[in-house]
Design an enzyme around this catalytic site. Structure first.
Site, PDB file in Angstrom:
ATOM      1  N   ASP A  13      -2.944 -22.242  -4.433  1.00  0.00           N
ATOM      2  CA  ASP A  13      -3.237 -22.765  -3.093  1.00  0.00           C
ATOM      3  C   ASP A  13      -3.415 -21.654  -2.057  1.00  0.00           C
ATOM      4  O   ASP A  13      -3.150 -21.842  -0.877  1.00  0.00           O
ATOM      5  CB  ASP A  13      -2.136 -23.733  -2.625  1.00  0.00           C
ATOM      6  CG  ASP A  13      -1.818 -24.788  -3.670  1.00  0.00           C
ATOM      7  OD1 ASP A  13      -2.762 -25.473  -4.101  1.00  0.00           O
ATOM      8  OD2 ASP A  13      -0.651 -24.904  -4.074  1.00  0.00           O
ATOM      9  N   LYS A  16      -8.474 -19.829  -2.614  1.00  0.00           N
ATOM     10  CA  LYS A  16      -9.474 -19.222  -3.503  1.00  0.00           C
ATOM     11  C   LYS A  16     -10.821 -19.905  -3.383  1.00  0.00           C
ATOM     12  O   LYS A  16     -11.863 -19.266  -3.538  1.00  0.00           O
ATOM     13  CB  LYS A  16      -8.985 -19.280  -4.952  1.00  0.00           C
ATOM     14  CG  LYS A  16      -7.738 -18.480  -5.231  1.00  0.00           C
ATOM     15  CD  LYS A  16      -7.344 -18.549  -6.692  1.00  0.00           C
ATOM     16  CE  LYS A  16      -6.947 -19.933  -7.134  1.00  0.00           C
ATOM     17  NZ  LYS A  16      -5.724 -20.433  -6.469  1.00  0.00           N
ATOM     18  N   GLY A  17     -10.800 -21.229  -3.117  1.00  0.00           N
ATOM     19  CA  GLY A  17     -12.063 -21.944  -3.006  1.00  0.00           C
ATOM     20  C   GLY A  17     -12.950 -21.356  -1.936  1.00  0.00           C
ATOM     21  O   GLY A  17     -14.158 -21.176  -2.132  1.00  0.00           O
ATOM     22  N   GLY A  40      -7.076 -27.701  -7.464  1.00  0.00           N
ATOM     23  CA  GLY A  40      -8.037 -28.200  -6.492  1.00  0.00           C
ATOM     24  C   GLY A  40      -8.440 -27.108  -5.526  1.00  0.00           C
ATOM     25  O   GLY A  40      -7.594 -26.354  -5.037  1.00  0.00           O
ATOM     26  N   HIS A  41      -9.730 -26.978  -5.296  1.00  0.00           N
ATOM     27  CA  HIS A  41     -10.240 -26.014  -4.330  1.00  0.00           C
ATOM     28  C   HIS A  41     -10.918 -26.766  -3.186  1.00  0.00           C
ATOM     29  O   HIS A  41     -11.747 -27.654  -3.423  1.00  0.00           O
ATOM     30  CB  HIS A  41     -11.238 -25.064  -4.991  1.00  0.00           C
ATOM     31  CG  HIS A  41     -10.587 -24.091  -5.925  1.00  0.00           C
ATOM     32  ND1 HIS A  41     -11.301 -23.309  -6.810  1.00  0.00           N
ATOM     33  CD2 HIS A  41      -9.289 -23.764  -6.114  1.00  0.00           C
ATOM     34  CE1 HIS A  41     -10.464 -22.544  -7.494  1.00  0.00           C
ATOM     35  NE2 HIS A  41      -9.243 -22.815  -7.091  1.00  0.00           N
ATOM     36  N   THR A 129       1.400 -32.327 -12.285  1.00  0.00           N
ATOM     37  CA  THR A 129       0.539 -33.267 -11.553  1.00  0.00           C
ATOM     38  C   THR A 129       0.377 -34.587 -12.289  1.00  0.00           C
ATOM     39  O   THR A 129      -0.218 -35.522 -11.756  1.00  0.00           O
ATOM     40  CB  THR A 129      -0.864 -32.663 -11.347  1.00  0.00           C
ATOM     41  OG1 THR A 129      -1.438 -32.378 -12.635  1.00  0.00           O
ATOM     42  CG2 THR A 129      -0.790 -31.387 -10.517  1.00  0.00           C
ATOM     43  N   GLN A 224      -5.206 -22.322 -10.356  1.00  0.00           N
ATOM     44  CA  GLN A 224      -3.782 -22.051 -10.200  1.00  0.00           C
ATOM     45  C   GLN A 224      -3.624 -20.594  -9.709  1.00  0.00           C
ATOM     46  O   GLN A 224      -4.361 -20.176  -8.833  1.00  0.00           O
ATOM     47  CB  GLN A 224      -3.000 -22.318 -11.489  1.00  0.00           C
ATOM     48  CG  GLN A 224      -2.853 -23.788 -11.816  1.00  0.00           C
ATOM     49  CD  GLN A 224      -4.005 -24.335 -12.626  1.00  0.00           C
ATOM     50  OE1 GLN A 224      -4.613 -23.667 -13.442  1.00  0.00           O
ATOM     51  NE2 GLN A 224      -4.330 -25.589 -12.408  1.00  0.00           N
ATOM     52  N   ARG A 303       0.818 -33.934  -2.514  1.00  0.00           N
ATOM     53  CA  ARG A 303       2.249 -33.665  -2.376  1.00  0.00           C
ATOM     54  C   ARG A 303       2.478 -32.563  -1.354  1.00  0.00           C
ATOM     55  O   ARG A 303       1.728 -31.587  -1.306  1.00  0.00           O
ATOM     56  CB  ARG A 303       2.840 -33.208  -3.716  1.00  0.00           C
ATOM     57  CG  ARG A 303       2.991 -34.285  -4.750  1.00  0.00           C
ATOM     58  CD  ARG A 303       3.697 -33.758  -5.985  1.00  0.00           C
ATOM     59  NE  ARG A 303       2.925 -32.748  -6.684  1.00  0.00           N
ATOM     60  CZ  ARG A 303       3.339 -32.118  -7.776  1.00  0.00           C
ATOM     61  NH1 ARG A 303       4.534 -32.360  -8.274  1.00  0.00           N
ATOM     62  NH2 ARG A 303       2.558 -31.223  -8.369  1.00  0.00           N
ATOM     63  N   LYS A 331      -5.141 -17.347   5.741  1.00  0.00           N
ATOM     64  CA  LYS A 331      -4.268 -18.152   6.590  1.00  0.00           C
ATOM     65  C   LYS A 331      -3.354 -17.324   7.496  1.00  0.00           C
ATOM     66  O   LYS A 331      -2.228 -17.744   7.807  1.00  0.00           O
ATOM     67  CB  LYS A 331      -3.451 -19.120   5.736  1.00  0.00           C
ATOM     68  CG  LYS A 331      -4.318 -20.221   5.098  1.00  0.00           C
ATOM     69  CD  LYS A 331      -3.478 -21.375   4.611  1.00  0.00           C
ATOM     70  CE  LYS A 331      -4.347 -22.574   4.253  1.00  0.00           C
ATOM     71  NZ  LYS A 331      -3.572 -23.757   3.872  1.00  0.00           N
ATOM     72  N   ASP A 333      -3.770 -17.038  10.516  1.00  0.00           N
ATOM     73  CA  ASP A 333      -3.663 -17.832  11.746  1.00  0.00           C
ATOM     74  C   ASP A 333      -2.488 -18.801  11.736  1.00  0.00           C
ATOM     75  O   ASP A 333      -1.983 -19.197  12.799  1.00  0.00           O
ATOM     76  CB  ASP A 333      -4.956 -18.625  11.965  1.00  0.00           C
ATOM     77  CG  ASP A 333      -5.310 -19.492  10.762  1.00  0.00           C
ATOM     78  OD1 ASP A 333      -5.503 -18.922   9.669  1.00  0.00           O
ATOM     79  OD2 ASP A 333      -5.394 -20.727  10.916  1.00  0.00           O
ATOM     80  N   SER A 413      -8.621 -13.939   6.467  1.00  0.00           N
ATOM     81  CA  SER A 413      -9.104 -15.249   6.909  1.00  0.00           C
ATOM     82  C   SER A 413      -8.219 -15.757   8.039  1.00  0.00           C
ATOM     83  O   SER A 413      -6.993 -15.673   7.967  1.00  0.00           O
ATOM     84  CB  SER A 413      -9.070 -16.256   5.759  1.00  0.00           C
ATOM     85  OG  SER A 413     -10.117 -16.029   4.853  1.00  0.00           O
TER      86      SER A 413
END
Length: 425
Positions: A13, A16-17, A40-41, A129, A224, A303, A331, A333, A413
């Site tokens: 998380d 990476k996307g 999930g990306h 999951t 992951q 979650r 992140k 910010d 970022s």
């Protein structure tokens, strides 16, 4: 490029996307080499958000071919829905999604086994999951799994499925006392997917090698992250595949030696989903600030993620073992509004100090973090476009990451959109 790997350096998380989306604008191929729909990306283009689980993020750049490699495990119901969702949003997938016939298939019994085992484990559960990933990889290791290419060969599919489903269903009924799908039900559902997926089957390993030698650009997309690798860090609270840089070779058939650059992605703080050790975990108002401002809820499960401070000990260890060339820090910010920022600079265990990850998972689960506290900043930075315009404490944090790990932070970022980034090179 021509071959670059984007690797998550924490517990997943990390964003990476977005990074894959940025680097794949110049790519010819983007490749996933492990994992399945348990990852999930999220990619944000303008005000539009795309949630991707198995299809590589490069699909959002016209002309880029996306490979789902042999190390992946695929739920055809989920993958078909994901591809259909992309086409419904006018994303052209024709000739652009290539699936290795060697990728293994997640079947209904795998998901039932996954959930039954988690439930029976009680407080000792892993926190999966529930997508059937572990049981699917277990069958792969047992050499009884079903591969994507099997669905195009009815006789082989029927023989293999009958053999493997009898074992799984016996476990479901006798051990967990739960219903199990019939052979006929699963067999027919797989055959029903054949025509939809026939255009996507590809000799992707050969094609990638040919493309590389023809001078084309290839991006490998980690799912992951390295702290969740099956052989590293915090076993058994890990995923079921190889998330390390070395997973490129086993999961795609492309030699790691040909990868020219490895970009590691780390958040300016840490998160973790599910159970397991998390030395830098925060609590109370700080944890809530990071979760809410960072939107730390799972793309796959929604979650709430556990949140904490950036762990430089873990970061340096995984950077060294994966030969990471540069860091994209995401992140930053999210830390705005905190009056102080903490970073883990050592671990302590049984009177000993560590500046690396202890190899024993039991020892790692018991380490105490040693923090270095830095001033925070109040200013919002999501509109800042150059490094010198960042508040001085934010600059100091970025510099500390570079100094501690010995690897440059090449980009920062400051928001989810493509243009919310600062090149520090």
């Amino acid at each position: 490029m021509p071959a670059e790997l984007v690797l998550g350096l924490q517990w997943g998380d990390e964003g990476k996307g977005k990074i894959v989306d940025l680097v794949s604008k110049d790519a010819d191929y983007v490749v996933r080499f492990q994992g399945g729909a348990n990852s999930g990306h999220t990619v944000q283009i303008g005000d539009e958000k795309y949630y991707l689980h198995c299809v590589p993020s490069g699909i959002l750049h016209e002309g880029v071919k996306c490979v789902l490699g042999r190390g992946m495990v695929l739920d055809l119901d989920q993958l078909r829905e994901e591809i259909t969702s992309l086409t419904d949003r006018q994303v052209n997938v024709d000739g652009r999604i290539l699936i290795s016939p060697r990728a293994h298939l997640v079947l209904p019994q795998h998901k039932l086994l996954d959930k039954a085992r988690e439930k029976s484990a009680g407080k000792a559960c892993i926190g999966t999951t529930g997508r059937g990933i572990g049981p699917c990889y277990a069958e792969k290791a047992n050499r009884t799994g079903i591969q994507f290419g099997d669905i195009f060969h009815e006789d082989a599919l029927g023989e293999r499925l009958r053999r493997t489903i009898s074992v799984a269903n016996s476990t479901l009924k006798k051990v967990f006392d739960t219903d199990a799908p019939s052979f006929e039900e699963v067999y027919e559902s797989l055959l029903a997917h054949r025509e939809f997926f026939r255009p996507f089957e590809s000799e992707s390993e050969h094609e990638l090698l040919r493309a590389y030698h023809d001078g084309m650009n290839i991006v490998f997309e980690g799912a992951q992250a390295v702290m969740l690798d099956i052989d590293a860090c915090s076993y058994p609270y890990v995923t079921s595949s190889s998330t390390l840089a070395s997973g490129v070779s086993s999961g795609s058939g492309f030699p790691l030696q040909l990868v020219d650059r490895i970009t590691g992605v780390s958040k300016a703080y840490c998160t973790r989903v599910g159970n397991g050790p998390f030395p830098s975990e925060a609590h109370g108002s700080v944890a809530q600030h990071l979760r809410e401002k960072g939107g730390e809820y799972g793309t796959t499960t929604n979650r709430p993620r556990r949140t904490g401070w950036i762990d430089l000990v873990a970061l340096k260890t995984v950077i060294e073992s994966n030969l990471v060339n540069e860091i994209h820090l995401t992140k930053l910010d999210v830390l705005s509004g905190l009056r102080e920022v903490r970073v883990v600079v050592e671990y302590e265990y049984e009177g000993r100090r560590y500046d690396y990850l202890p190899e024993s998972p039991v020892s790692f689960s018991k380490v105490k973090p040693v923090f270095h506290t830095m001033p925070g900043w109040i200013e919002e930075i999501d509109q800042v476009g150059n490094f010198d315009a960042l508040p001085e404490p934010a600059q100091d944090l970025v510099r500390l990451v570079t100094i501690y790990t010995g690897v440059p932070v090449s980009c920062v970022s400051v928001g989810p959109r493509r243009n919310q980034k600062i090149d520090t090179r």
